[in-house]
Design a protein around this motif. Structure first.
Motif, PDB file in Angstrom:
ATOM      1  N   GLY A 104     121.669 -19.434 -21.771  1.00 54.06           N
ATOM      2  CA  GLY A 104     120.507 -18.385 -21.463  1.00 54.06           C
ATOM      3  C   GLY A 104     120.352 -18.014 -19.931  1.00 54.06           C
ATOM      4  N   ALA A 105     119.457 -17.132 -19.676  1.00 52.59           N
ATOM      5  CA  ALA A 105     119.133 -16.966 -18.401  1.00 52.59           C
ATOM      6  C   ALA A 105     117.783 -17.238 -17.846  1.00 52.59           C
ATOM      7  CB  ALA A 105     119.673 -15.415 -18.111  1.00 52.59           C
ATOM      8  N   GLY A 106     117.462 -16.829 -16.563  1.00 51.98           N
ATOM      9  CA  GLY A 106     116.109 -16.943 -16.346  1.00 51.98           C
ATOM     10  C   GLY A 106     115.689 -18.249 -15.640  1.00 51.98           C
ATOM     11  N   PRO A 107     114.531 -18.369 -15.378  1.00 50.07           N
ATOM     12  CA  PRO A 107     114.186 -19.617 -14.398  1.00 50.07           C
ATOM     13  C   PRO A 107     114.483 -20.942 -15.296  1.00 50.07           C
ATOM     14  CG  PRO A 107     112.226 -18.425 -15.094  1.00 50.07           C
ATOM     15  CD  PRO A 107     113.388 -17.450 -15.284  1.00 50.07           C
ATOM     16  N   GLY A 108     114.080 -21.034 -16.393  1.00 57.25           N
ATOM     17  CA  GLY A 108     114.420 -22.032 -17.333  1.00 57.25           C
ATOM     18  C   GLY A 108     115.870 -22.582 -17.385  1.00 57.25           C
ATOM     19  N   ALA A 109     116.906 -21.573 -17.480  1.00 57.71           N
ATOM     20  CA  ALA A 109     118.140 -21.872 -17.511  1.00 57.71           C
ATOM     21  C   ALA A 109     118.629 -22.174 -16.106  1.00 57.71           C
ATOM     22  CB  ALA A 109     119.014 -20.941 -18.030  1.00 57.71           C
ATOM     23  N   SER A 110     118.178 -21.473 -15.146  1.00 63.22           N
ATOM     24  CA  SER A 110     118.859 -22.033 -13.709  1.00 63.22           C
ATOM     25  C   SER A 110     118.241 -23.237 -13.080  1.00 63.22           C
ATOM     26  CB  SER A 110     118.435 -20.835 -12.565  1.00 63.22           C
ATOM     27  OG  SER A 110     116.908 -20.644 -12.732  1.00 63.22           O
ATOM     28  N   ALA A 111     116.854 -23.624 -13.716  1.00 62.31           N
ATOM     29  CA  ALA A 111     116.561 -24.929 -13.285  1.00 62.31           C
ATOM     30  C   ALA A 111     117.337 -25.919 -14.067  1.00 62.31           C
ATOM     31  CB  ALA A 111     114.974 -24.836 -13.699  1.00 62.31           C
ATOM     32  N   ALA A 112     117.668 -25.862 -15.407  1.00 59.70           N
ATOM     33  CA  ALA A 112     118.488 -26.913 -15.713  1.00 59.70           C
ATOM     34  C   ALA A 112     119.799 -27.188 -15.416  1.00 59.70           C
ATOM     35  CB  ALA A 112     118.605 -26.427 -17.494  1.00 59.70           C
ATOM     36  N   VAL A 113     120.373 -25.960 -14.957  1.00 67.19           N
ATOM     37  CA  VAL A 113     121.729 -25.937 -14.598  1.00 67.19           C
ATOM     38  C   VAL A 113     121.598 -26.756 -13.074  1.00 67.19           C
ATOM     39  CG1 VAL A 113     123.754 -24.756 -13.288  1.00 67.19           C
ATOM     40  CG2 VAL A 113     122.605 -23.998 -15.567  1.00 67.19           C
TER      41      VAL A 113
ATOM     42  N   ALA B  82     119.404 -28.789 -11.846  1.00 65.68           N
ATOM     43  CA  ALA B  82     119.106 -30.235 -12.244  1.00 65.68           C
ATOM     44  C   ALA B  82     120.146 -30.971 -12.533  1.00 65.68           C
ATOM     45  CB  ALA B  82     117.932 -30.439 -13.346  1.00 65.68           C
ATOM     46  N   LEU B  83     120.908 -30.448 -13.522  1.00 67.07           N
ATOM     47  CA  LEU B  83     122.388 -31.379 -14.196  1.00 67.07           C
ATOM     48  C   LEU B  83     123.173 -31.419 -13.174  1.00 67.07           C
ATOM     49  CD1 LEU B  83     122.313 -30.069 -17.793  1.00 67.07           C
ATOM     50  CD2 LEU B  83     121.655 -32.242 -16.987  1.00 67.07           C
ATOM     51  N   LYS B  84     123.415 -30.300 -12.338  1.00 70.47           N
ATOM     52  CA  LYS B  84     124.363 -30.350 -11.163  1.00 70.47           C
ATOM     53  C   LYS B  84     123.980 -31.303 -10.045  1.00 70.47           C
ATOM     54  CE  LYS B  84     126.638 -25.983 -11.441  1.00 70.47           C
ATOM     55  NZ  LYS B  84     127.026 -24.649 -11.003  1.00 70.47           N
ATOM     56  N   THR B  85     122.727 -31.535  -9.846  1.00 66.34           N
ATOM     57  CA  THR B  85     122.318 -32.265  -8.821  1.00 66.34           C
ATOM     58  C   THR B  85     122.488 -33.721  -9.393  1.00 66.34           C
ATOM     59  OG1 THR B  85     120.364 -31.091  -8.200  1.00 66.34           O
ATOM     60  CG2 THR B  85     120.302 -33.364  -7.642  1.00 66.34           C
ATOM     61  N   LEU B  86     122.402 -34.020 -10.570  1.00 66.15           N
ATOM     62  CA  LEU B  86     122.948 -35.415 -10.996  1.00 66.15           C
ATOM     63  C   LEU B  86     124.333 -35.717 -11.159  1.00 66.15           C
ATOM     64  CD1 LEU B  86     120.274 -35.577 -13.984  1.00 66.15           C
ATOM     65  CD2 LEU B  86     119.984 -36.804 -11.772  1.00 66.15           C
ATOM     66  N   GLY B  87     125.145 -34.685 -10.754  1.00 67.70           N
ATOM     67  CA  GLY B  87     126.592 -34.848 -10.846  1.00 67.70           C
ATOM     68  C   GLY B  87     127.394 -34.683 -12.001  1.00 67.70           C
ATOM     69  N   LEU B  88     126.386 -33.967 -12.934  1.00 69.20           N
ATOM     70  CA  LEU B  88     127.038 -33.710 -14.519  1.00 69.20           C
ATOM     71  C   LEU B  88     127.893 -32.348 -14.102  1.00 69.20           C
ATOM     72  CD1 LEU B  88     124.122 -34.921 -16.247  1.00 69.20           C
ATOM     73  CD2 LEU B  88     126.021 -36.154 -16.005  1.00 69.20           C
ATOM     74  N   THR B  89     128.986 -32.441 -15.064  1.00 69.14           N
ATOM     75  CA  THR B  89     129.610 -31.019 -15.195  1.00 69.14           C
ATOM     76  C   THR B  89     128.949 -30.111 -16.390  1.00 69.14           C
ATOM     77  OG1 THR B  89     131.712 -32.297 -15.038  1.00 69.14           O
ATOM     78  CG2 THR B  89     131.852 -30.183 -16.113  1.00 69.14           C
ATOM     79  N   VAL B  90     128.555 -29.103 -15.618  1.00 65.98           N
ATOM     80  CA  VAL B  90     127.816 -28.067 -16.351  1.00 65.98           C
ATOM     81  C   VAL B  90     128.545 -26.489 -16.740  1.00 65.98           C
ATOM     82  CG1 VAL B  90     125.352 -26.856 -16.755  1.00 65.98           C
ATOM     83  CG2 VAL B  90     125.728 -29.300 -15.448  1.00 65.98           C
ATOM     84  N   ARG B  91     128.475 -26.130 -17.883  1.00 65.34           N
ATOM     85  CA  ARG B  91     128.989 -24.761 -17.986  1.00 65.34           C
ATOM     86  C   ARG B  91     127.841 -23.877 -18.470  1.00 65.34           C
ATOM     87  NH1 ARG B  91     134.596 -24.312 -21.375  1.00 65.34           N
ATOM     88  NH2 ARG B  91     134.135 -22.184 -20.520  1.00 65.34           N
ATOM     89  N   TRP B  92     127.668 -22.897 -17.780  1.00 62.66           N
ATOM     90  CA  TRP B  92     126.415 -21.923 -17.990  1.00 62.66           C
ATOM     91  C   TRP B  92     126.866 -20.647 -18.786  1.00 62.66           C
ATOM     92  CZ3 TRP B  92     122.777 -20.347 -13.432  1.00 62.66           C
ATOM     93  CH2 TRP B  92     121.483 -19.715 -13.849  1.00 62.66           C
ATOM     94  N   LEU B  93     126.326 -20.426 -19.765  1.00 59.76           N
ATOM     95  CA  LEU B  93     126.781 -19.251 -20.832  1.00 59.76           C
ATOM     96  C   LEU B  93     125.450 -18.310 -20.748  1.00 59.76           C
ATOM     97  CD1 LEU B  93     128.240 -21.009 -23.646  1.00 59.76           C
ATOM     98  CD2 LEU B  93     129.255 -20.116 -21.469  1.00 59.76           C
ATOM     99  N   ASP B  94     125.250 -17.259 -19.880  1.00 65.77           N
ATOM    100  CA  ASP B  94     124.384 -16.338 -19.716  1.00 65.77           C
ATOM    101  C   ASP B  94     124.177 -15.489 -21.073  1.00 65.77           C
ATOM    102  OD1 ASP B  94     126.375 -14.313 -19.619  1.00 65.77           O
ATOM    103  OD2 ASP B  94     126.175 -14.325 -17.485  1.00 65.77           O
ATOM    104  N   ASP B  95     123.251 -14.494 -20.909  1.00 68.16           N
ATOM    105  CA  ASP B  95     122.820 -13.618 -22.056  1.00 68.16           C
ATOM    106  C   ASP B  95     124.128 -12.664 -22.575  1.00 68.16           C
ATOM    107  OD1 ASP B  95     120.473 -14.735 -22.260  1.00 68.16           O
ATOM    108  OD2 ASP B  95     119.392 -13.295 -21.190  1.00 68.16           O
ATOM    109  N   GLU B  96     125.056 -12.765 -21.617  1.00 69.58           N
ATOM    110  CA  GLU B  96     126.237 -11.568 -21.739  1.00 69.58           C
ATOM    111  C   GLU B  96     127.008 -12.324 -22.900  1.00 69.58           C
ATOM    112  OE1 GLU B  96     126.212  -8.570 -21.081  1.00 69.58           O
ATOM    113  OE2 GLU B  96     124.255  -9.052 -20.190  1.00 69.58           O
ATOM    114  N   THR B  97     127.003 -13.626 -23.166  1.00 69.96           N
ATOM    115  CA  THR B  97     127.957 -14.567 -23.976  1.00 69.96           C
ATOM    116  C   THR B  97     127.162 -14.625 -25.420  1.00 69.96           C
ATOM    117  OG1 THR B  97     128.470 -15.815 -22.136  1.00 69.96           O
ATOM    118  CG2 THR B  97     128.931 -16.909 -24.440  1.00 69.96           C
ATOM    119  N   GLU B  98     127.914 -14.411 -26.621  1.00 69.97           N
ATOM    120  CA  GLU B  98     127.508 -14.246 -27.863  1.00 69.97           C
ATOM    121  C   GLU B  98     127.895 -15.598 -28.592  1.00 69.97           C
ATOM    122  OE1 GLU B  98     128.072 -11.871 -32.101  1.00 69.97           O
ATOM    123  OE2 GLU B  98     129.102 -11.477 -30.394  1.00 69.97           O
TER     124      GLU B  98
END
Length: 540
Positions: free
Chosen positions: A153-162, A164-180
């Motif tokens: 997803g996108a927007g404030p919820g998605a960016s906040a989650a990304v 937060a997880l990166k701050t904890l040192g976790l590997t994160v992949r972000w798939l925005d709304d252009e991804t099906e």
């Protein structure tokens, strides 16, 4: 010797602050249960979920050497994990505890039938006792968690989650709304997502998935409150108009805008296709927009027409500030929604609840404040997650497990489960991130132990169970029918279709459930009526 004669049980009944005891004579239920075979302890508590009551139950378990526990209180959805932890603290396997729902299934549905409700409560507890005495130790399977998170997803919820997880040192992949999202396979803790970006299809692994797919603003139908005609636009279009206009002068179709009417709840509670639910964020967004209209363009002639304004917490200051600056708020009843006459100078006719008279307002622009719909739809189908009628993902429990889904390790962030303000969206995203982080820090996921069991000597390999399993947890092999425990939810669709009774759910074995039903019907083994029941009474 019957299986239940081997165990000592305790029955603990909750008054639930009157929610149960006002409609059920709990003392009478307790006195009857004390006489039941296998019962060593029977107690009544004002709130069995309280810490004091739990400590007392733990003491009874230890001192009496109890091997099975019955909690007669509210729905297991509320406190199942609470009581499992309690039983574990007492040294018992958590699956030796059985919960009986006396509140939702008895007290609340029979508020004017205390005698009948009490008899029903006795039967429910007696049936739960039968299950508890036949319970056995079960051990939840554990699976390794793949150390990578995916945020959708996108927007404030998605960016906040990304973040937060990166701050904890976790590997994160972000798939925005252009991804099906095409499909979800794999198992809890190690999901395989098949996705499409442009013309390219690929597969990615994820130990946890955070769904932050946001909302779709409701778009009025042509003609709905005059929408599509001159002088009537949505709040989203109005804000875009503000962005495109220089400060000091707001213009619409070449004309200066000085008087604006905002009509709230379109598509949420009023209109041609209302969702019937509050949009939550709409009121706050409109108040902010009204404030910016006044500050940037000097528009003081604002009319906010609403059913019920939801400006809670600090947002109330926006409402107070606008009132102090002369902005008019008009409350109308649901049965008399505003009528709009579009045109170069649109007019709005509205019934003022407080003045008890009809007003007619001429304005330069009518702005429809629209609610939202969820974006579950195809995404929910691909992820195999339930979605409600409005397209929002369904959480396990709105209060106790508000960011969890039925698929372990898949969490709801932002507005995925319902419309929210931007601040609330970020808060929910942080809660989902915390759940995912705890999963990764532990490295393992504990699944439900109540899964399907196969009695191989009865199975003839017909495959009917494989066809109906919605989770793909069963498969036929040359060696016989195999159960993938990490996929099984124990929901039991496979059990009734088996012609050989070769399948059963752990904790819900065939003989256990048959005996439970007999006890619920007021019978005991051998068909004799149990004490206090109406079995055998033709008038009951």
């Amino acid at each position: 010797m019957r299986p239940e004669e081997k165990k000592k049980a305790g029955v603990f009944i909750c008054e639930c602050g009157g929610n149960i005891s006002d409609y059920v004579e709990v003392a009478r239920v307790a006195s009857r249960m004390e006489k039941e075979e296998g019962v060593r302890v029977c107690r009544v508590y004002p709130f069995v979920c309280s810490e004091g009551a739990q400590e007392d139950i733990i003491r009874h378990i230890k001192e009496a050497g109890l091997e099975a526990v019955v909690i007669a209180s509210c729905s297991p959805r509320l406190h199942q994990e609470t009581f499992r932890r309690m039983v574990r603290r007492a040294g018992l396997n958590p699956y030796r505890y059985i919960q009986v729902n006396l509140r939702e299934q008895c007290a609340w549905v029979h508020p004017h039938q205390k005698e009948a409700a009490t008899e029903k409560a006795e039967r429910l507890v007696r049936a739960g006792l039968s299950r508890a005495l036949r319970s056995r130790d079960l051990f939840p399977p554990e699976v390794e968690v793949y150390p990578e998170a995916v945020v959708l997803g996108a927007g404030p919820g998605a960016s906040a989650a990304v973040e937060a997880l990166k701050t904890l040192g976790l590997t994160v992949r972000w798939l925005d709304d252009e991804t099906e999202i095409l499909s979800r396979e794999g198992r809890p803790g190690d999901y395989l997502l098949r996705i499409k970006r442009g013309e390219k299809t690929e597969e990615i692994r994820a130990g946890a998935v955070l769904v932050a797919t946001g909302i779709l603003p409701y778009r009025p139908q042509p003609g709905e409150f005059g929408y599509g005609e001159e002088g009537v636009i949505t709040l989203e279009e109005y804000r875009r108009l503000m962005e495109e206009s220089p400060s000091g002068e707001l213009r619409y179709r070449g004309r200066r805008v000085e008087r604006v009417a905002f009509i709230y709840c379109v598509g949420s509670l009023i209109g041609e296709n209302p969702s019937g639910e509050c949009g939550r964020f709409c009121c706050v967004d409109t108040l902010r927009t009204g404030f910016h209209s006044l500050e940037r363009f000097g528009i003081r002639d604002q009319f906010h027409l609403h059913l019920d304004l939801r400006a809670y917490g600090r947002y109330e200051e926006l409402y107070r500030s606008l009132r102090e600056k002369g902005v008019l708020f008009v409350r109308f009843p649901l049965k008399r929604v505003p009528e709009i006459r579009p045109g170069r100078r649109p007019a709005v006719r509205v019934w003022d609840t407080y003045l008890a008279e009809e007003l007619e307002l001429e304005v330069d622009l009518v702005v429809l404040v629209c609610g939202a719909r969820g974006r579950g739809g195809a995404i929910g189908e691909a992820l195999k997650l339930p979605v409600d009628e409005q397209g929002f993902f369904t959480e396990v429990h709105p209060k106790l497990r508000p960011v969890e889904t039925l698929a372990p390790g898949i969490y709801l962030a932002g507005c995925a489960s319902g419309p929210r303000t931007e601040e609330e969206s970020v808060t929910v995203a942080l809660a989902a991130s915390a759940k995912a982080a705890a999963l990764f820090l532990k490295g393992k996921m504990e699944l439900e132990a109540r899964v399907v069991e196969v009695m191989a000597e009865r199975c003839d390999g017909c495959g009917k169970c494989v066809e109906v399993c919605p989770f793909g947890a069963l498969r036929l092999t040359p060696e016989g029918l195999l159960v993938e425990e990490s996929l099984c939810k124990g929901e039991g669709a496979c059990v009734p279709v088996c012609p050989k009774k070769a399948l059963q759910i752990a904790g819900y074995e065939h003989d256990t459930m048959e005996e439970t039903i007999r006890r619920l019907a007021g019978e005991v083994v051998g068909g004799e009526a149990s004490e206090g029941s109406s079995a055998g009474n033709p008038d009951s």
